[in-house]
Design a protein around this motif. Structure first.
Motif, PDB file in Angstrom:
ATOM      1  N   VAL A 185      43.137  22.152  25.350  1.00  0.00           N
ATOM      2  CA  VAL A 185      43.767  22.339  24.050  1.00  0.00           C
ATOM      3  C   VAL A 185      44.976  23.237  24.239  1.00  0.00           C
ATOM      4  O   VAL A 185      44.835  24.367  24.719  1.00  0.00           O
ATOM      5  CB  VAL A 185      42.809  23.019  23.048  1.00  0.00           C
ATOM      6  CG1 VAL A 185      43.430  23.067  21.668  1.00  0.00           C
ATOM      7  CG2 VAL A 185      41.471  22.325  23.013  1.00  0.00           C
TER       8      VAL A 185
ATOM      9  N   VAL B 272      46.080  18.110  22.291  1.00  0.00           N
ATOM     10  CA  VAL B 272      44.953  18.125  23.217  1.00  0.00           C
ATOM     11  C   VAL B 272      45.130  16.987  24.203  1.00  0.00           C
ATOM     12  O   VAL B 272      45.530  15.885  23.833  1.00  0.00           O
ATOM     13  CB  VAL B 272      43.609  17.965  22.466  1.00  0.00           C
ATOM     14  CG1 VAL B 272      42.443  17.968  23.442  1.00  0.00           C
ATOM     15  CG2 VAL B 272      43.439  19.068  21.435  1.00  0.00           C
TER      16      VAL B 272
ATOM     17  N   ASN C  20      39.466  18.130  17.572  1.00  0.00           N
ATOM     18  CA  ASN C  20      40.398  17.446  18.471  1.00  0.00           C
ATOM     19  C   ASN C  20      39.828  17.348  19.883  1.00  0.00           C
ATOM     20  O   ASN C  20      40.032  16.345  20.578  1.00  0.00           O
ATOM     21  CB  ASN C  20      41.740  18.177  18.494  1.00  0.00           C
ATOM     22  CG  ASN C  20      42.591  17.877  17.278  1.00  0.00           C
ATOM     23  OD1 ASN C  20      42.283  16.986  16.504  1.00  0.00           O
ATOM     24  ND2 ASN C  20      43.663  18.629  17.103  1.00  0.00           N
ATOM     25  N   VAL C  21      39.131  18.405  20.321  1.00  0.00           N
ATOM     26  CA  VAL C  21      38.467  18.359  21.621  1.00  0.00           C
ATOM     27  C   VAL C  21      37.427  17.244  21.628  1.00  0.00           C
ATOM     28  O   VAL C  21      37.315  16.466  22.584  1.00  0.00           O
ATOM     29  CB  VAL C  21      37.805  19.711  21.952  1.00  0.00           C
ATOM     30  CG1 VAL C  21      36.949  19.599  23.214  1.00  0.00           C
ATOM     31  CG2 VAL C  21      38.851  20.794  22.149  1.00  0.00           C
TER      32      VAL C  21
ATOM     33  N   TYR D 129      36.306  22.126  29.750  1.00  0.00           N
ATOM     34  CA  TYR D 129      37.428  22.196  28.821  1.00  0.00           C
ATOM     35  C   TYR D 129      38.047  23.575  28.917  1.00  0.00           C
ATOM     36  O   TYR D 129      37.392  24.541  29.327  1.00  0.00           O
ATOM     37  CB  TYR D 129      36.990  21.872  27.381  1.00  0.00           C
ATOM     38  CG  TYR D 129      36.252  22.970  26.650  1.00  0.00           C
ATOM     39  CD1 TYR D 129      36.910  23.815  25.758  1.00  0.00           C
ATOM     40  CD2 TYR D 129      34.880  23.158  26.834  1.00  0.00           C
ATOM     41  CE1 TYR D 129      36.223  24.817  25.074  1.00  0.00           C
ATOM     42  CE2 TYR D 129      34.190  24.137  26.163  1.00  0.00           C
ATOM     43  CZ  TYR D 129      34.866  24.969  25.275  1.00  0.00           C
ATOM     44  OH  TYR D 129      34.189  25.964  24.610  1.00  0.00           O
TER      45      TYR D 129
ATOM     46  N   THR E  89      41.777  26.135  27.489  1.00  0.00           N
ATOM     47  CA  THR E  89      42.700  26.395  26.395  1.00  0.00           C
ATOM     48  C   THR E  89      44.027  26.947  26.915  1.00  0.00           C
ATOM     49  O   THR E  89      44.106  27.515  28.002  1.00  0.00           O
ATOM     50  CB  THR E  89      42.106  27.415  25.407  1.00  0.00           C
ATOM     51  OG1 THR E  89      41.744  28.605  26.123  1.00  0.00           O
ATOM     52  CG2 THR E  89      40.872  26.858  24.718  1.00  0.00           C
TER      53      THR E  89
END
Length: 303
Positions: free
Chosen positions: A113, A121, A230-231, A247, A249
């Motif tokens: 993200v 993303v 969105n992820v 994941y 950021t």
């Protein structure tokens, strides 16, 4: 030459063949290059940034990450813009989300993200295919972005000024910064970069939230949920969902702190219990360096 062109600021770094920094500069953010007069504004902004760097006759390579560069015409315009200002043996052009992804996770499957003034993303599937979610600009989307947070804050502050229920803390912040509601509107609409002005009010929302303002806390919670959704969308589109994946950021929105970060990670855990958070390895410039040195082929085009 490594260039990270965001909506609020542009960073440029010159490194040697070993990756050691030689010089760096920061300049104004870049317009969407395909917008009206966008090409000319991008060239002017890049020139301002490059003028602060040592004069270099020719670079071995240039990696240029540009916000909003997701379609062929934008890539062509970006290549034309940067090649008109600097000379190089090779140019690598990509959306800035590609640079953020590579900087955060490297060239491996996962989801990143990137939330600053805008929000986007990117996911890379286990087959190495890249996918993009959001990043469609402040007039359409950029859900959970600094602009989204700032606009919500200004909307609430304007409501209070009009005698409607809202946040006294946000109204006070607006008045302290701009003077009156009329001055606020004039400052936003009359600015060279209105998006940047609106996004900058996200700092006032964060300050009010940290002081206990419930409406500001809710604005940050909603932004966190939007980013987490969105992820989820990226993980599903790339078919990463259903098995463990990483994941990460990037971007200034996550500097707001726990009032945004905690609900964001909580929502991701709720939506995707198989997702594992990885601290970012580096920022967009680190990703640009990977691109420039051809360590991540095939990521220039993001669908």
């Amino acid at each position: 030459l490594l260039v990270d062109g965001g909506k609020t600021k542009t960073e440029a770094v010159i490194v040697d063949s070993n990756g050691s920094e030689i010089a760096k500069s920061r300049g104004p953010g870049l317009e969407i290059i395909g917008s009206v007069n966008g090409y000319e504004r991008v060239v002017d902004s890049l020139r301002t940034t490059f003028d602060q760097l040592p004069q270099t006759a020719r670079f071995t390579g240039v990696a240029f990450g540009l916000n909003g560069a997701q379609a062929a015409p934008s890539y062509q315009l970006a290549a034309q813009a940067i090649s008109s200002l600097v000379k190089a043996d090779q140019f690598t052009i990509a959306s800035d989300v590609v640079m953020n992804y590579l900087g955060a996770l490297g060239n491996q499957p996962g989801v990143v993200v990137a939330a600053g003034t805008g929000a986007v993303v990117m996911a890379i599937s286990r087959q190495g295919v890249a996918y993009r979610i959001d990043g469609d600009g402040p007039l359409i989307a950029d859900r959970g972005s600094g602009h989204d947070i700032g606009r919500q804050g200004l909307k609430i502050a304007a409501m209070v000024d009009d005698g409607l229920p809202g946040s006294a803390a946000l109204h006070k912040a607006m008045i302290e910064r701009f003077g009156t509601l009329e001055n606020t509107a004039a400052s936003v609409y009359g600015a060279p970069n209105p998006i940047e002005v609106v996004a900058s009010f996200s700092k006032s929302v964060a300050e009010a939230a940290n002081e206990g303002d419930e409406i500001s806390i809710e604005i940050l919670r909603c932004a966190a949920k939007d980013l987490a959704m969105n992820v989820q969308a990226a993980a599903q589109r790339s078919k990463l969902a259903g098995a463990p994946f990483s994941y990460s950021t990037g971007g200034g929105v996550f500097n707001i702190g726990p009032l945004l970060e905690k609900p964001f990670h909580d929502y991701v855990a709720q939506f995707l219990p198989e997702a594992e958070y990885q601290e970012p390895l580096g920022g967009a410039i680190a990703g640009a360096q990977i691109m420039a040195m051809n360590k991540a082929p095939g990521l220039e085009q993001v669908t």
